[in-house]
Write a protein that holds these residues in place. Sequence first.
Motif, PDB file in Angstrom:
ATOM      1  N   SER A 172       0.845  -1.195   0.000  1.00  6.81           N
ATOM      2  CA  SER A 172       0.000   0.000   0.000  1.00  6.81           C
ATOM      3  C   SER A 172       0.872   1.233   0.000  1.00  6.81           C
ATOM      4  CB  SER A 172      -0.926   0.007   1.225  1.00  6.81           C
ATOM      5  OG  SER A 172      -0.172  -0.016   2.421  1.00  6.81           O
ATOM      6  N   ARG A 173       0.307   2.319  -0.494  1.00 10.97           N
ATOM      7  CA  ARG A 173       0.993   3.611  -0.464  1.00 10.97           C
ATOM      8  C   ARG A 173       0.382   4.433   0.657  1.00 10.97           C
ATOM      9  NH1 ARG A 173       5.606   4.648  -2.863  1.00 10.97           N
ATOM     10  NH2 ARG A 173       4.974   6.708  -3.611  1.00 10.97           N
ATOM     11  N   GLU A 174       1.221   4.809   1.634  1.00  8.78           N
ATOM     12  CA  GLU A 174       0.727   5.520   2.810  1.00  8.78           C
ATOM     13  C   GLU A 174       1.559   6.768   3.059  1.00  8.78           C
ATOM     14  OE1 GLU A 174       0.253   3.046   6.239  1.00  8.78           O
ATOM     15  OE2 GLU A 174      -0.356   1.284   5.062  1.00  8.78           O
ATOM     16  N   ASN A 175       0.962   7.665   3.810  1.00  7.82           N
ATOM     17  CA  ASN A 175       1.644   8.910   4.154  1.00  7.82           C
ATOM     18  C   ASN A 175       2.800   8.630   5.107  1.00  7.82           C
ATOM     19  OD1 ASN A 175       1.863  11.421   6.156  1.00  7.82           O
ATOM     20  ND2 ASN A 175       1.132  12.147   4.154  1.00  7.82           N
ATOM     21  N   VAL A 176       3.928   9.263   4.858  1.00  9.80           N
ATOM     22  CA  VAL A 176       5.134   9.005   5.646  1.00  9.80           C
ATOM     23  C   VAL A 176       4.908   9.337   7.110  1.00  9.80           C
ATOM     24  CG1 VAL A 176       7.531   9.713   6.008  1.00  9.80           C
ATOM     25  CG2 VAL A 176       6.671   9.315   3.684  1.00  9.80           C
ATOM     26  N   GLU A 196       9.678   6.232  -4.659  1.00  4.34           N
ATOM     27  CA  GLU A 196       8.979   6.138  -5.931  1.00  4.34           C
ATOM     28  C   GLU A 196       8.015   4.944  -5.918  1.00  4.34           C
ATOM     29  OE1 GLU A 196       9.018   8.093  -8.531  1.00  4.34           O
ATOM     30  OE2 GLU A 196      10.550   9.494  -7.810  1.00  4.34           O
ATOM     31  N   LEU A 197       6.904   5.104  -6.623  1.00  5.97           N
ATOM     32  CA  LEU A 197       5.939   4.021  -6.748  1.00  5.97           C
ATOM     33  C   LEU A 197       6.547   2.903  -7.585  1.00  5.97           C
ATOM     34  CD1 LEU A 197       3.065   2.953  -6.282  1.00  5.97           C
ATOM     35  CD2 LEU A 197       2.373   4.154  -8.359  1.00  5.97           C
ATOM     36  N   GLN A 198       6.587   1.711  -7.015  1.00  2.00           N
ATOM     37  CA  GLN A 198       7.208   0.577  -7.683  1.00  2.00           C
ATOM     38  C   GLN A 198       6.247  -0.053  -8.703  1.00  2.00           C
ATOM     39  OE1 GLN A 198      10.471  -0.453  -7.039  1.00  2.00           O
ATOM     40  NE2 GLN A 198      10.549   1.445  -5.852  1.00  2.00           N
ATOM     41  N   ASP A 199       6.799  -0.329  -9.890  1.00  2.28           N
ATOM     42  CA  ASP A 199       6.061  -1.068 -10.924  1.00  2.28           C
ATOM     43  C   ASP A 199       4.656  -0.486 -11.109  1.00  2.28           C
ATOM     44  OD1 ASP A 199       5.760  -2.967 -12.886  1.00  2.28           O
ATOM     45  OD2 ASP A 199       4.959  -4.480 -11.525  1.00  2.28           O
ATOM     46  N   GLN A 207       0.178  12.981  -6.479  1.00  2.88           N
ATOM     47  CA  GLN A 207       0.304  14.428  -6.308  1.00  2.88           C
ATOM     48  C   GLN A 207       1.534  14.792  -5.480  1.00  2.88           C
ATOM     49  OE1 GLN A 207      -3.300  16.335  -5.086  1.00  2.88           O
ATOM     50  NE2 GLN A 207      -2.268  18.168  -4.353  1.00  2.88           N
ATOM     51  N   ASP A 208       1.730  14.104  -4.345  1.00  2.00           N
ATOM     52  CA  ASP A 208       2.876  14.379  -3.462  1.00  2.00           C
ATOM     53  C   ASP A 208       3.624  13.083  -3.224  1.00  2.00           C
ATOM     54  OD1 ASP A 208       2.211  17.105  -3.140  1.00  2.00           O
ATOM     55  OD2 ASP A 208       0.711  16.553  -1.653  1.00  2.00           O
ATOM     56  N   LYS A 209       4.366  12.639  -4.211  1.00  4.66           N
ATOM     57  CA  LYS A 209       5.042  11.354  -4.076  1.00  4.66           C
ATOM     58  C   LYS A 209       6.166  11.396  -3.042  1.00  4.66           C
ATOM     59  CE  LYS A 209       7.988  12.314  -8.100  1.00  4.66           C
ATOM     60  NZ  LYS A 209       8.390  11.822  -9.438  1.00  4.66           N
ATOM     61  N   GLU A 210       6.662  12.605  -2.735  1.00  2.00           N
ATOM     62  CA  GLU A 210       7.698  12.681  -1.702  1.00  2.00           C
ATOM     63  C   GLU A 210       7.145  12.362  -0.328  1.00  2.00           C
ATOM     64  OE1 GLU A 210       7.044  15.071  -3.808  1.00  2.00           O
ATOM     65  OE2 GLU A 210       8.772  15.106  -5.182  1.00  2.00           O
ATOM     66  N   GLN A 211       5.817  12.528  -0.148  1.00  2.00           N
ATOM     67  CA  GLN A 211       5.202  12.282   1.151  1.00  2.00           C
ATOM     68  C   GLN A 211       4.598  10.879   1.260  1.00  2.00           C
ATOM     69  OE1 GLN A 211       5.447  14.414   3.660  1.00  2.00           O
ATOM     70  NE2 GLN A 211       6.626  15.762   2.302  1.00  2.00           N
TER      71      GLN A 211
END
Length: 638
Positions: A172-176, A196-199, A207-211
């Motif tokens: 899952s992609r979650e906020n840091v 970075e989002l893998q695959d 929108q905010d991939k750094e976060q």
Amino acid sequence: MQEENITNLWKLYQKGIEYQNSIGLRTNIPKFVDFYEGKQWPNATENTKNLPRPVINIIKMICRNKKAALLSVPVRLVYESENVGAEVEKFNKFAEYIVKEIGLDEIDKNAVDDSVKKGSFFQHFYWDNEAVGKDGEYKGGLRCELIDPLNIFFENPCLLDEQKQQWILISSRENVDSVRLKADEDTDKESICGDELQDNSYSTKEQDKEQLCTVLTRYFKKDGKVYCERATKVTVVNKPFAIIPDVEAARRELGYVNEDAPNNSLPDDAEGESYASEELYPIVAGYYEKREKCIYGLSEVEGLIPNQKAINFNIAMFLLNAQEVSWGKYVALPNALKGQKITNAPGQVLVDYSGTGNGIRKMTEQTIHSASLDAVNMLTNLTRSVSGATELMTGEMVSSTMSGAAIAQLQAQAQTPIEELRNTFWLAKKKQGEVLAQFYRNFYEQKPFNYEKTLEDGKKQKTIDKFSSREFKKTSFNVVVEATQGTRSSVAADINMLDNLLKGGAITVEAYVEAYPDIAIGNKSKILEILKNKQNSELEMARAQIEQLQGQMQEMAKLTEQLTGVANRIMPVIKENNSLKVMCAELAADRQEAIARINQANRQITEQNKAMEQVFNDAQALSQGYLDATEQNKIPNA
């Protein structure tokens, strides 16, 4: 990053991605979604830039009809138990309350949508310590989320039963910042940073991939208990912990140490063990159609894409043909136009300066052929027939001459393949009920809830109760997926029945609107209010008319009383007149009788006179004869 710094979960994650790539999931599933959403044409090239790109999305039509058919019969989870004294009804009421609280019906709809498009759906149940119940006070609650098939991985993907897996991994992609707050105290939180989002198979734009960072959650079993651990690519966020909480410790924290569970006629278990021999993963896996030797299923879209491409291409070629031959093409000799432009405007006049009389001429155009459209119709009909999305299944009008019974029978036959898909979904619902029961029996302690109770007089009363997991700790349940009364697709039948009742005069307009299905009318309350106001207005008019009639009746009563007095006064006169009429009639009858007798006597007298006259005449004749004879014979008188 050095290989030795990568977490073990990340290595398992990479193996899962490799397996999905090997069977084409990470390529095909995004393509399935694109075709369902209408993204069915590749980017234009130099050779195809003028080609029309129509989209006749039969894939979405078929998928939506299949989804509607699968969900047309509402179901509910019913728990049954053979344990004596178990409050099964209370358990079911609480289960219904929680199902509504977490919005499970909507999650199921989205799950079916996922399975139709992607072939599988995966529901992840978890305990959210920050959740607030409907009462606004109770902290912590059960929650459910859908996991995309590309974001869940299994120890053995060839094994269809998720409960038999050694481990299950979710990405899952979650906020840091959120991940850092949930991390263990001894975790190096600074090492948790955006990545970075893998695959990126879906070409997702963040929108905010750094976060955001990729978090891996793995469930595994050890000695029959389920444990959970979380990590990023380089950091262990949470070390393994049991997903079933220590209820006794929680009771001590809440101050329920001295309380004992209610007497439920069940023997106390000294070891405090549940009847369940093994805990369940909080994950439910379901598929649309079974893929051989794979936990990931087959979608409805998979077999429709070639046909969809052919349909789009044939229509595009027909439109291109029409586009190419719609505008006339001309051949002109040099200097024949002398700067004139052919615009194809109606009534345009061109001057031929060539002097030959044939300097400007229109080319002969090819006619537009309909063969491509015929092929489209054939492909569409065959696709609908093979996929089972025929007019009967989708509810379209088949024939106006067919009877309702015949159409119903054909529709029942057309629904047979859907029944198999529906039963597959219901099997997943049964697994869902078992996972939910595990949460009910282990997580909720003194949880307030409410439900409607039917009284003896038929009225419903809202009842408030409390649910304690300790009451059901040693109770074993069987889960039954029960179809509720009616179907979601029966709205048309309900409306048809109401129309017939209204036409036949069996119900009023108010009753018709009151019983009309809510999902088929958006402003029922407003219509009922208008009808009520109209009814009140008609009642007021009726009351006024009744009052007016009552006044007229009173006047008529007075007139009747007066007429009654007059009638009372003239009744003796009428009686006397009637008596006189009777007497006159009698006198007239006597007079007529007397006249008849007189006439009869007169006739008798006349007859007697005639007889006497005859006798007299005879006697006179005899006497005259005697005299004459005497005179002649000189007979002396005697």
